[in-house]
Design a protein around this motif. Structure first.
Motif, PDB file in Angstrom:
ATOM      1  N   PRO A 128      -4.158   4.214   0.944  1.00 13.37           N
ATOM      2  CA  PRO A 128      -4.698   4.109   2.253  1.00 13.37           C
ATOM      3  C   PRO A 128      -4.175   3.167   2.806  1.00 13.37           C
ATOM      4  N   LEU A 129      -3.509   3.379   3.588  1.00 15.63           N
ATOM      5  CA  LEU A 129      -2.493   2.664   5.018  1.00 15.63           C
ATOM      6  C   LEU A 129      -3.987   1.452   5.559  1.00 15.63           C
ATOM      7  N   LEU A 130      -4.577   2.435   6.334  1.00 16.66           N
ATOM      8  CA  LEU A 130      -5.788   1.793   7.169  1.00 16.66           C
ATOM      9  C   LEU A 130      -7.183   1.092   6.589  1.00 16.66           C
ATOM     10  N   PRO A 131      -7.738   1.387   5.516  1.00 23.89           N
ATOM     11  CA  PRO A 131      -8.346   1.513   4.791  1.00 23.89           C
ATOM     12  C   PRO A 131      -7.798  -0.061   3.799  1.00 23.89           C
ATOM     13  N   ALA A 132      -6.955   0.025   3.573  1.00 24.45           N
ATOM     14  CA  ALA A 132      -5.991  -1.451   3.006  1.00 24.45           C
ATOM     15  C   ALA A 132      -6.111  -2.576   3.814  1.00 24.45           C
ATOM     16  N   LEU A 133      -5.361  -2.033   4.649  1.00 23.55           N
ATOM     17  CA  LEU A 133      -5.253  -2.613   6.216  1.00 23.55           C
ATOM     18  C   LEU A 133      -6.793  -3.221   6.403  1.00 23.55           C
ATOM     19  N   SER A 134      -7.545  -2.383   6.992  1.00 25.46           N
ATOM     20  CA  SER A 134      -8.552  -2.891   7.538  1.00 25.46           C
ATOM     21  C   SER A 134      -9.554  -3.850   6.479  1.00 25.46           C
ATOM     22  N   PHE A 135      -9.032  -3.431   4.943  1.00 27.56           N
ATOM     23  CA  PHE A 135     -10.538  -4.583   3.953  1.00 27.56           C
ATOM     24  C   PHE A 135      -9.966  -5.846   3.790  1.00 27.56           C
ATOM     25  N   THR A 136      -8.275  -6.030   4.234  1.00 24.16           N
ATOM     26  CA  THR A 136      -7.834  -7.176   3.787  1.00 24.16           C
ATOM     27  C   THR A 136      -8.190  -8.213   5.441  1.00 24.16           C
ATOM     28  N   LEU A 137      -7.681  -7.339   6.774  1.00 25.26           N
ATOM     29  CA  LEU A 137      -8.406  -7.739   7.695  1.00 25.26           C
ATOM     30  C   LEU A 137     -10.106  -8.629   7.278  1.00 25.26           C
ATOM     31  N   PHE A 138     -11.220  -7.232   7.575  1.00 22.91           N
ATOM     32  CA  PHE A 138     -11.992  -7.851   7.627  1.00 22.91           C
ATOM     33  C   PHE A 138     -12.905  -8.660   6.477  1.00 22.91           C
ATOM     34  N   THR A 139     -12.242  -9.160   5.151  1.00 20.30           N
ATOM     35  CA  THR A 139     -12.809  -9.928   4.327  1.00 20.30           C
ATOM     36  C   THR A 139     -12.094 -11.115   5.191  1.00 20.30           C
ATOM     37  N   TYR A 140     -13.625 -12.099   5.020  1.00 17.52           N
ATOM     38  CA  TYR A 140     -13.583 -13.002   6.073  1.00 17.52           C
ATOM     39  C   TYR A 140     -13.345 -14.163   5.728  1.00 17.52           C
ATOM     40  N   GLY A 141     -13.200 -14.290   4.159  1.00 16.26           N
ATOM     41  CA  GLY A 141     -12.210 -15.014   3.698  1.00 16.26           C
ATOM     42  C   GLY A 141     -10.688 -15.236   3.865  1.00 16.26           C
ATOM     43  N   PHE A 142     -10.461 -13.659   3.481  1.00 16.14           N
ATOM     44  CA  PHE A 142      -8.641 -13.685   4.990  1.00 16.14           C
ATOM     45  C   PHE A 142      -8.671 -14.146   5.945  1.00 16.14           C
ATOM     46  N   ALA A 143      -9.564 -13.558   7.224  1.00 14.85           N
ATOM     47  CA  ALA A 143      -9.934 -14.179   8.281  1.00 14.85           C
ATOM     48  C   ALA A 143      -9.855 -15.514   8.584  1.00 14.85           C
ATOM     49  N   TYR A 144     -11.273 -15.642   7.824  1.00 17.46           N
ATOM     50  CA  TYR A 144     -11.047 -17.426   8.161  1.00 17.46           C
ATOM     51  C   TYR A 144     -10.046 -18.476   7.753  1.00 17.46           C
ATOM     52  N   THR A 145      -9.898 -18.463   6.933  1.00 15.17           N
ATOM     53  CA  THR A 145      -8.159 -18.862   7.272  1.00 15.17           C
ATOM     54  C   THR A 145      -7.010 -18.402   6.733  1.00 15.17           C
ATOM     55  N   GLY A 146      -7.049 -16.950   7.704  1.00 24.59           N
ATOM     56  CA  GLY A 146      -5.847 -17.148   7.839  1.00 24.59           C
ATOM     57  C   GLY A 146      -5.898 -17.318   9.669  1.00 24.59           C
ATOM     58  N   ILE A 147      -6.827 -18.090  10.552  1.00 29.73           N
ATOM     59  CA  ILE A 147      -7.177 -18.891  11.851  1.00 29.73           C
ATOM     60  C   ILE A 147      -6.983 -19.864  11.751  1.00 29.73           C
ATOM     61  N   ALA A 201      -9.604   0.412  -1.740  1.00 28.97           N
ATOM     62  CA  ALA A 201      -9.036   1.417  -0.808  1.00 28.97           C
ATOM     63  C   ALA A 201      -8.835   2.322  -1.808  1.00 28.97           C
ATOM     64  N   ALA A 202      -7.939   1.575  -2.583  1.00 25.56           N
ATOM     65  CA  ALA A 202      -7.734   2.608  -3.637  1.00 25.56           C
ATOM     66  C   ALA A 202      -8.673   3.068  -3.996  1.00 25.56           C
ATOM     67  N   ALA A 203      -9.637   2.704  -3.996  1.00 27.56           N
ATOM     68  CA  ALA A 203     -11.429   3.389  -4.815  1.00 27.56           C
ATOM     69  C   ALA A 203     -12.098   4.226  -4.216  1.00 27.56           C
ATOM     70  N   ALA A 253       1.049  -0.896   0.322  1.00 31.24           N
ATOM     71  CA  ALA A 253       0.302   0.139  -0.295  1.00 31.24           C
ATOM     72  C   ALA A 253       1.081   1.345   0.082  1.00 31.24           C
ATOM     73  N   SER A 254       2.070   1.860   0.486  1.00 26.29           N
ATOM     74  CA  SER A 254       2.579   2.365   0.766  1.00 26.29           C
ATOM     75  C   SER A 254       3.685   2.458  -0.319  1.00 26.29           C
ATOM     76  N   LEU A 255       3.865   1.317  -0.856  1.00 27.08           N
ATOM     77  CA  LEU A 255       4.857   1.605  -2.285  1.00 27.08           C
ATOM     78  C   LEU A 255       3.616   2.646  -3.144  1.00 27.08           C
ATOM     79  N   ALA A 256       1.994   1.674  -3.515  1.00 31.47           N
ATOM     80  CA  ALA A 256       1.502   1.719  -4.219  1.00 31.47           C
ATOM     81  C   ALA A 256       0.676   3.305  -3.808  1.00 31.47           C
ATOM     82  N   ALA A 257       0.666   3.902  -3.303  1.00 28.85           N
ATOM     83  CA  ALA A 257       0.524   5.295  -2.719  1.00 28.85           C
ATOM     84  C   ALA A 257      -0.574   5.110  -2.414  1.00 28.85           C
TER      85      ALA A 257
END
Length: 475
Positions: free
Chosen positions: A122-141, A340-342, A116-120
């Protein structure tokens, strides 16, 4: 500081979900494989849960893990090697195994923040969208290989992107190595590598990085081929035969679930209306992505599209339908970065709020959890009862999660194919009605027919997970 603070929040959230969710069918394969017996030697008669605790806590060598995978599974070994090393440090518990996936998920979030920092973006929206996506969180635990593969894919994707940005071919080689490690963790993670290579092919300046990226990827693909050559016939019939329209419907359904989780499951009679509202919300978000194109949109879009398109292609080639939330989860971080970018701020807030509700469902709703743990707790509430549990296809996915949740004093007998234990002197029985595979369905049908034919036994359905049976003829 923003990244560190968010990672602390993510660690607390994912750690809590990993602790609270019931154990799952596939996780048992990870536990027993790394404990030294891919197919645990359960006792043939009645036994107590405490007497088999040792089956959950052994250790396997790396070579034994590789051998067991080649002879009876369909996964490459990298994650299981890491899990065995971790269990020697953190202990043999189910929760400890899940914490390794949480650590890999945090590493993936850190890499996502780097991109996100390399592509400019927004950091917190990018991280939040990733973490709160059900598929990411489910496979992440869960104690499976998805979180590690997700980390390696994000790392490889970011390194190749950085290589193009800075025109450094060594970074492309490092990116190819990371993408190869992802494929050596989970075969289907290779879809992301295909997207990265396609992106390099589509730009004249980018093509100079294609060869080093491919060189990094190739050794792992050769290792994958060596494992898969021995494994490809071990899970025949795991998926339904491929049919285009049903496959597309399943893809839409599971992709929506990977994004928004089980939200329609909680709406009762209003489930169709809620599903339609979520579809409109998602289409509005996609429209924003299409309208706000940027220099980083193409690689992200290719990486987000590769898993669903790859699953369809795989199904058409091998005549099966390997479409599941956990495989589509490989697309989610790249879609999260695009969102997050759009997204304009009002739509961004709505999407994050909806996704966070889905994560609460992941943490607390029984509707998104497998029933083995709940069945074990119900059976444990009947002291002095013999628990009859289906053995299943191979004695892993049903007995493992179920027995792990029983108190040590609980008595269990496994319903094996073609067998019924001696029950004439057993006054109280709890028949567990779990049927996630063909063998368990057959065993349950046979047991129900046996009890119906015996005059001494009286059946009383206690829940949708177990039936209480009283033996009037027992001493």
């Amino acid at each position: 500081m923003k990244l560190a603070g968010f990672l602390l929040f993510a660690a607390a959230l994912l750690g809590f979900i990993a602790w609270h969710r019931a154990p799952e069918y596939d996780e048992a394969y990870s536990i027993f494989l790394t404990a030294g017996h891919a197919r645990p030697p359960w006792p043939t008669g009645a036994f107590t849960a405490g007497s088999v605790r040792g089956l959950f806590s052994g250790h396997a060598s790396l070579s034994q893990i590789a051998h067991d995978l080649r002879t009876g599974d369909v996964h490459p070994p990298l994650y299981f090697w890491a899990l065995e090393s971790w269990r020697q440090i953190a202990g043999p518990s189910w929760f400890a195994a899940r914490l390794l996936s949480v650590a890999f998920s945090l590493a993936a979030l850190a890499v996502g923040g780097w991109f996100a920092s390399l592509a400019a973006i927004p950091l917190l929206p990018a991280l939040s969208f990733t973490l709160f996506t059900y598929g990411f969180a489910y496979t992440g635990i869960i104690a499976r290989n998805f979180a590690l593969a997700q980390f390696f894919n994000l790392l490889g994707f970011t390194l190749v992107f950085l290589a193009v940005q800075r025109r450094r071919r060594r970074l492309a080689l490092a990116g190819g190595l990371a993408l190869g490690a992802a494929a050596f963790t989970n075969y289907l993670a290779v879809f992301t590598a295909c997207a990265v290579l396609l992106w390099l092919c589509l730009g004249r300046e980018r093509r100079r990085h294609l060869l080093p990226a491919a060189c990094g990827l190739t050794p792992f693909l050769l290792a994958d081929a060596w494992f898969f050559a021995a494994q490809h016939g071990s899970r025949a019939g795991q998926f339904a035969a491929f049919s285009p329209l049903p496959a597309l419907r399943l893809l839409v359904k599971d992709f929506g679930a990977a994004q928004f989780g089980g939200l329609p499951l909680y709406a009762g009679h209003f489930a169709p209306e809620l599903a339609a509202a979520l579809a409109v919300l998602f289409l509005a978000a996609l429209a924003c992505i299409l309208l706000k194109r940027s220099s980083h949109a193409l690689p992200l879009a290719l990486a987000a599209a590769a898993p669903p398109l790859g699953l369809l292609a795989l199904g058409a080639v091998f005549n099966n339908t390997p479409i599941e939330i956990r495989y589509l989860a490989f697309a989610m971080p790249y879609l999260a970065l695009l969102l997050a970018a759009a997204l304009p701020r009002p739509l961004l807030i709505i999407m994050l709020a909806v996704e966070f509700c889905a994560i609460l469902g992941l943490a607390f709703s029984p509707a998104t959890m497998q029933p083995q743990g709940f069945a074990a707790h119900q059976a444990a509430a009947l002291p002095g009862t013999l628990i009859l549990l289906p053995f299943g296809n191979d004695g892993v996915g049903i007995p493992g999660p179920f027995i792990s949740q029983l108190p040590d004093t609980a008595r269990v007998a496994l319903l094996r194919p073609g067998q019924m234990p001696a029950l004439n002197h057993t006054p109280s029985i709890a028949l567990i009605t779990l049927t996630p595979d063909a063998a368990s369905r057959a065993a349950l049908t046979r047991a129900q027919a046996y009890f119906a034919a015996q005059k001494c036994f009286t059946e009383t359905p206690a829940s949708n997970l177990l039936t209480k049976i009283l033996n009037r003829c027992a001493d």
